[in-house]
Enzyme design. Sequence first.
Site, PDB file in Angstrom:
ATOM      1  CB  SER A  72      -0.861  -0.074   1.014  1.00 61.24           C
ATOM      2  OG  SER A  72      -2.114  -0.738   0.952  1.00 61.24           O
ATOM      3  CB  ALA A  87       4.422  -2.238   4.340  1.00 62.33           C
ATOM      4  CB  CYS A  88       7.948  -4.070   7.163  1.00 60.81           C
ATOM      5  SG  CYS A  88       6.670  -4.735   6.067  1.00 60.81           S
ATOM      6  N   GLY A 116       4.082   0.438   9.123  1.00 59.45           N
ATOM      7  CA  GLY A 116       3.934  -0.055  10.336  1.00 59.45           C
ATOM      8  C   GLY A 116       5.290  -0.501  11.285  1.00 59.45           C
ATOM      9  CG  ASN A 269       6.192  -6.725   9.657  1.00 56.53           C
ATOM     10  OD1 ASN A 269       6.536  -7.726   9.802  1.00 56.53           O
ATOM     11  ND2 ASN A 269       5.380  -6.595   8.737  1.00 56.53           N
ATOM     12  CB  CYS A 271       1.373  -8.646   9.586  1.00 55.12           C
ATOM     13  SG  CYS A 271       0.139  -7.368   9.602  1.00 55.12           S
ATOM     14  CD  GLU A 273       4.249  -8.931   6.743  1.00 51.06           C
ATOM     15  OE1 GLU A 273       3.829  -9.518   7.988  1.00 51.06           O
ATOM     16  OE2 GLU A 273       3.756  -7.978   6.229  1.00 51.06           O
ATOM     17  N   PRO A 420       0.233 -10.342   4.387  1.00 54.07           N
ATOM     18  CG  PRO A 420      -0.378  -9.149   6.348  1.00 54.07           C
ATOM     19  CD  PRO A 420       0.641  -9.691   5.652  1.00 54.07           C
ATOM     20  CB  THR A 421      -1.962  -9.486   0.273  1.00 53.40           C
ATOM     21  OG1 THR A 421      -2.675 -10.607   0.288  1.00 53.40           O
ATOM     22  CG2 THR A 421      -0.422  -9.792  -0.066  1.00 53.40           C
ATOM     23  CB  THR A 423      -5.204  -2.778   1.200  1.00 55.00           C
ATOM     24  OG1 THR A 423      -5.443  -2.529   2.434  1.00 55.00           O
ATOM     25  CG2 THR A 423      -6.068  -2.003   0.334  1.00 55.00           C
TER      26      THR A 423
HETATM   27  P1  ADP Z   1      -1.338  -4.051   2.040  1.00 54.01           P
HETATM   28  O1  ADP Z   1      -2.061  -5.033   1.558  1.00 54.01           O
HETATM   29  O2  ADP Z   1      -2.008  -2.750   2.493  1.00 54.01           O
HETATM   30  O3  ADP Z   1      -0.003  -3.586   1.240  1.00 54.01           O
HETATM   31  P2  ADP Z   1      -0.520  -6.028   4.351  1.00 54.01           P
HETATM   32  O4  ADP Z   1      -1.890  -6.393   4.827  1.00 54.01           O
HETATM   33  O5  ADP Z   1      -0.013  -6.831   3.235  1.00 54.01           O
HETATM   34  O6  ADP Z   1      -0.581  -4.597   3.388  1.00 54.01           O
HETATM   35  O7  ADP Z   1       0.333  -5.571   5.477  1.00 54.01           O
HETATM   36  C1  ADP Z   1       1.769  -5.721   5.170  1.00 54.01           C
HETATM   37  C2  ADP Z   1       2.464  -4.812   6.229  1.00 54.01           C
HETATM   38  O8  ADP Z   1       1.874  -3.317   6.059  1.00 54.01           O
HETATM   39  C3  ADP Z   1       2.117  -5.133   7.629  1.00 54.01           C
HETATM   40  O9  ADP Z   1       2.649  -6.195   8.141  1.00 54.01           O
HETATM   41  C4  ADP Z   1       2.285  -3.944   8.297  1.00 54.01           C
HETATM   42  O10 ADP Z   1       3.755  -3.678   8.331  1.00 54.01           O
HETATM   43  C5  ADP Z   1       1.946  -2.976   7.176  1.00 54.01           C
HETATM   44  N1  ADP Z   1       0.515  -2.627   7.850  1.00 54.01           N
HETATM   45  C6  ADP Z   1      -0.429  -2.989   7.306  1.00 54.01           C
HETATM   46  N2  ADP Z   1      -1.732  -2.408   7.891  1.00 54.01           N
HETATM   47  C7  ADP Z   1      -1.043  -1.247   8.464  1.00 54.01           C
HETATM   48  C8  ADP Z   1      -1.832  -0.176   9.113  1.00 54.01           C
HETATM   49  N3  ADP Z   1      -3.163  -0.126   9.151  1.00 54.01           N
HETATM   50  N4  ADP Z   1      -0.985   0.710   9.617  1.00 54.01           N
HETATM   51  C9  ADP Z   1       0.367   0.525   9.503  1.00 54.01           C
HETATM   52  N5  ADP Z   1       0.882  -0.277   8.971  1.00 54.01           N
HETATM   53  C10 ADP Z   1       0.359  -1.178   8.450  1.00 54.01           C
END
Ligand code: ADP
Length: 585
Positions: A72, A87-88, A116, A269, A271, A273, A420-421, A423
């Site tokens: 994201s 993200a991490c 995150g 991080n 979640c 991973e 987790p993906t 979004t």
């Molecule tokens: P996305 O699908 O939005 O790219 P993921 O669900 O795959 O994200 O999550 C990947 C990582 O992104 C998580 O392990 C965490 O580090 C970060 N992340 C996910 N949601 C949030 C959130 N609400 N706020 C901050 N970081 C987040």
Amino acid sequence: MELTHIAKTVMEKRYLRLKEDGSKETPEEMLRRVAGVIAGVEAQYGASKKEVRAIEEAFYGLMDRQDFMPNSPTFTGAGTALGQLSACFVLPVGDSLVEIYETMKHAALIHQTGGGTGFAFSRLRPAGDKVRSSQGVASGPVSFLRVYNASTEAIKQGGTRRGANMGILRVDHPDILDFIESKADTTQITNFNISVGITDAFMAALEQGTDYELINPRNGEVTGKLSAKLVWDKLVENAWKTGEPGVIFIDRMNRRNPNNHVEVIEATNPCGEQPLPPYGSCNLGSINLANFVKNPYTAQAEVDWERLGQVARMATRFLDNVIDANKYPLPQIAEKARRDRRIGLGIMGWAEMLVQMGLAYDSDEAVALGNQVMTFIKQKAVEESMALAEARGAYPEWEGSQWHKAGLKVRNATMTTVAPTGTISLFAARPDLPCSGGIEPKFALVFTRNQAGAVMLDVDGQFATIAKREGWYSEELMQQVAERGTARGVAGVPERWQQVFATSHDISPEWHVRMQAAFQGADGLPVDRQPVDAAVSKTINFPHHASVEDVAKSYALAWQLGLKGITVYRDGSRASQVLTTGDKT
Ligand code: ADP
């Protein structure tokens, strides 16, 4: 792109940017923006304008075909003033007030950019310990965990998304029992996932039925002993009650870190991973496996290895470029990211690949295929990383790493992961070909939804397609599947599809763990043969009636099969659950 309704709504709300003329960009314009910024990096390495354009087209195509999506923050950050794309993150928490609050500030800055954060609180002296400067007593890791949680709570409205955190405490910290209890009240510390850092010494004590030592991190003194079994039982019981704490096998994470010659990993991080060192960060991206089956739903179904290989290599290049395009929230993070060049190539849509291949998630064939697919993606990532190293240089910390020892000159310290993906799997989904997150099975086949007082049925795209094609689709049957929460045991669904359309509740915890292990890979594999060199984010689902002993078995199996961590969730054990099946919605 062919987007579902939900994907359009989510994009519209948080991802599409305002253009200069005040109108919102279209989803395609968003992809164009991202592809342009990430391909632009090629010029730094001597690519001509024409070559940059060709790479931009290739990156755009990856996303437009919904074959691959970056995490994201890359969508929300590319080409913006903040420009933060990862993200991490993991930040160190030092044992002084200055360090504790400094890191809390850094976490706030990261949350503002959609990242995150994970922290180990293991270096903090225990509650009640001496504080020389104030001649008082320390309040301990759990109290600062609460402070960090409150900070996240206060700022979460401001950023692109609500902040997410991971809090870790080593099992040999004197405050470990308080930590295990800290989320027993599920209304507390809600902006954190928590996990216990389990050491090899602890597992040895558990196997031998002995005590293990608690150590004060301030001075390394042994402050006491606890029965390993007692701590393990408490941990498992709390996980059974509320889903937390999870565990991470911290020594195993370090042993298997290809970069362990220069760093010690203390945390992951949010979640789980990404096991990362202090100031470590990682940008992620995931391949939609649902798009890589030839002759789907037939006896001739097979993985399209050739195209999967091409996409895995192009995605690796994309993620390596992100490291250079990124604007980092702190100088320490920028420095570390450039020295290690970690990337996290993952997958999603695994459940949908299995359905097209005609395999049930809970089958030996599916587990074997999972290992084969991820090992293949890893191999392609390594090939691309080696080609990049040839052209652009190995990552600066490469010398002395496990890669170096194996004679493989690569550009990235770690390459593969399973995120987790949450979004981006929505963005990869199409109305007739959904995309489940990461390696999770389908959560349900038919959801019921209340819309303006009327109950509507939302049928899984693959399930509906097959049922209609084979002529057994009816509203009544779908209603039955919705009520049962599964197709298994529903007479109107052909036996074969009852097996293949396994949902997370049909699948026993043991199969969940085995699937996670297939993607993670066992201990002792050569560095280029570990399918995932970071870690796998996954939830092991339990039915409501599962026993504490069932949870204990999964934790033990996780250790045996080489997992780096495990998170469980027993249905109905927490008040709020994002999705529920059947008539509970
Ligand atoms: P996305 O699908 O939005 O790219 P993921 O669900 O795959 O994200 O999550 C990947 C990582 O992104 C998580 O392990 C965490 O580090 C970060 N992340 C996910 N949601 C949030 C959130 N609400 N706020 C901050 N970081 C987040």
